[in-house]
Motif scaffolding. Sequence first.
Motif, PDB file in Angstrom:
ATOM      1  N   GLY A 140      35.916  27.890  38.887  1.00 26.60           N
ATOM      2  CA  GLY A 140      35.713  27.270  39.612  1.00 26.60           C
ATOM      3  C   GLY A 140      34.863  27.336  40.759  1.00 26.60           C
ATOM      4  N   ASN A 141      34.454  26.714  41.896  1.00 25.95           N
ATOM      5  CA  ASN A 141      33.680  26.895  43.193  1.00 25.95           C
ATOM      6  C   ASN A 141      33.804  28.365  43.777  1.00 25.95           C
ATOM      7  N   VAL A 142      32.855  28.865  44.819  1.00 27.10           N
ATOM      8  CA  VAL A 142      33.383  29.562  45.368  1.00 27.10           C
ATOM      9  C   VAL A 142      33.831  29.322  46.329  1.00 27.10           C
ATOM     10  N   ALA A 143      34.977  30.612  46.852  1.00 28.65           N
ATOM     11  CA  ALA A 143      35.883  30.619  47.947  1.00 28.65           C
ATOM     12  C   ALA A 143      34.778  31.336  49.211  1.00 28.65           C
ATOM     13  N   ASN A 144      35.112  30.599  50.675  1.00 24.35           N
ATOM     14  CA  ASN A 144      34.678  31.009  52.209  1.00 24.35           C
ATOM     15  C   ASN A 144      35.574  31.909  52.759  1.00 24.35           C
ATOM     16  N   GLN A 145      35.571  33.014  52.902  1.00 22.77           N
ATOM     17  CA  GLN A 145      36.488  33.385  53.929  1.00 22.77           C
ATOM     18  C   GLN A 145      36.112  33.672  55.498  1.00 22.77           C
ATOM     19  N   LYS A 146      35.076  32.865  55.377  1.00 23.59           N
ATOM     20  CA  LYS A 146      34.459  32.833  56.758  1.00 23.59           C
ATOM     21  C   LYS A 146      34.261  33.889  57.590  1.00 23.59           C
ATOM     22  N   GLN A 147      34.444  33.684  59.697  1.00 24.01           N
ATOM     23  CA  GLN A 147      35.045  34.909  60.280  1.00 24.01           C
ATOM     24  C   GLN A 147      35.603  35.445  60.166  1.00 24.01           C
ATOM     25  N   SER A 148      36.316  36.303  58.963  1.00 25.62           N
ATOM     26  CA  SER A 148      37.363  37.175  58.614  1.00 25.62           C
ATOM     27  C   SER A 148      37.658  38.140  57.619  1.00 25.62           C
ATOM     28  N   GLY A 149      37.898  39.232  57.805  1.00 24.29           N
ATOM     29  CA  GLY A 149      38.442  39.989  56.927  1.00 24.29           C
ATOM     30  C   GLY A 149      39.220  40.119  55.840  1.00 24.29           C
ATOM     31  N   ARG A 150      39.253  38.907  54.989  1.00 25.76           N
ATOM     32  CA  ARG A 150      40.456  38.449  54.019  1.00 25.76           C
ATOM     33  C   ARG A 150      39.662  39.192  53.341  1.00 25.76           C
ATOM     34  N   CYS A 151      38.998  39.835  52.662  1.00 26.12           N
ATOM     35  CA  CYS A 151      38.237  39.795  51.029  1.00 26.12           C
ATOM     36  C   CYS A 151      39.577  40.039  50.278  1.00 26.12           C
ATOM     37  N   TRP A 152      39.829  41.253  50.312  1.00 22.02           N
ATOM     38  CA  TRP A 152      40.670  41.435  49.152  1.00 22.02           C
ATOM     39  C   TRP A 152      41.953  40.706  48.684  1.00 22.02           C
TER      40      TRP A 152
END
Length: 442
Positions: free
Chosen positions: A58-70
């Motif tokens: 699907g479309n990509v998500a956006n973690q914005k200004q956080s370090g939650r990539c994992w």
Amino acid sequence: MAEIKNELTAKFAADFKDNKKQQVVQNAVTKNGISNSAENLAAQSNNVPVFSIDLKTGNVANQKQSGRCWMFAALNTFRHKILDHFDLKDFELSQNYTNFWDKYEKSNYFYENILATADQEVTSRKVAFLLATPQQDGGQWDMMVSLFNKYGVVPKAAMPESSNSSNSRDLNNYLNKKLRKDAATLRQLVADGASESDIQTKRETMLQEVYNLLAISLGTPPTVFDFEYRDEEKEYHIDRDLTPKSFYDKYVGVDLDNYVSIINAPTEDKPYNKSYTVEMLGNVVGGKQVKYLNADMESFKKLAIAQLEQGESVWFGCDVGQSSNRQGGIMALDVYDMNELFDVDFTTTKAQRLDYGESLMTHAMVLTGVDIVDGKSTKWKVENSWGDKVGDKGFFVASDAWMDEYTYQIVVRKDLLTDEQLAAYEKEPTVLAPWDPMGALA
């Protein structure tokens, strides 16, 4: 000690002034910046986003200004399955829900480690390591497994993003202030000879305050919810009175025990085909141990390709800031020509970068494709979590050479491992120091 003599500096300045090439480069770099001046346009034509294996997402998500990539990366691998199995155009799981429980559990894990090291001086390396960052946004795959096993997952609609999940600086700041104060209190209780019962009572009070702080900042995690959606055929569905665990079982259904973390760490202290863990690394007390199998890069990539060939995306961890053009979405060793720009050889080996603190895992993303030419991988398709305004609608391209140098971890199914690899993984792991680069949180 070797002092810098003024005469030596004057010689350097004169040599620089006499070098016409460096004068031109100086004008370009001071006006346009280092990366813009060193950008190699050929890297774009060498990394066109077309792949022989390209999974549907699907479309990509956006973690914005956080370090939650994992967290985003792990939930994205589940999202791919849900989109396919339930015929959805787009869908996201709640990163905020998982984030709440991660910070709650990390706080308790911090208390556990503080009590375990209470007999050491506050200046000891282990205690100083704990106090430097009591908790943060980042994590490891096995830490995510512990959260999913205990708390399940929920759709994003059941617990949407909050201001403090999307921009986590203030929350991390004040939660860490509290945890450091609590550490001082717990260490003093131990020093005063307080009973286990008294320490536990105080710890529970601290955890209640942590829960309150998180609930105020992130919202209250749902315990029961309804899941409603329309599929690609516009047919309406509703599933009532689900719990986070029952939702996981029904809509995700991934047996997390079937997945293992493979690392590539070519340093002398970590022989290949051995398993490793990291002291004091985790989030859930009593949860899954963080554990890796170290493999050579050829075997590492072979496992990732095998999973992609079977239609399943791959969680992976890398050093995303190295040789990376964020806006263009290209990660390649030749994306910038810094050696020529500065007339300095910056080249080091992967092992040297790990040993000398130049590189470690900083970011987690998802491999969703690979280009195979004459049986060899040449470039990889990467689903990032930085929104659709970067790269190719949020997707990046990593050259195969870049993967060799800056990728450190993948998560693959156990059945893809050879018997030798699986046996090595299952052995008792070597315990690495808390500050080992393989303990880095993506």
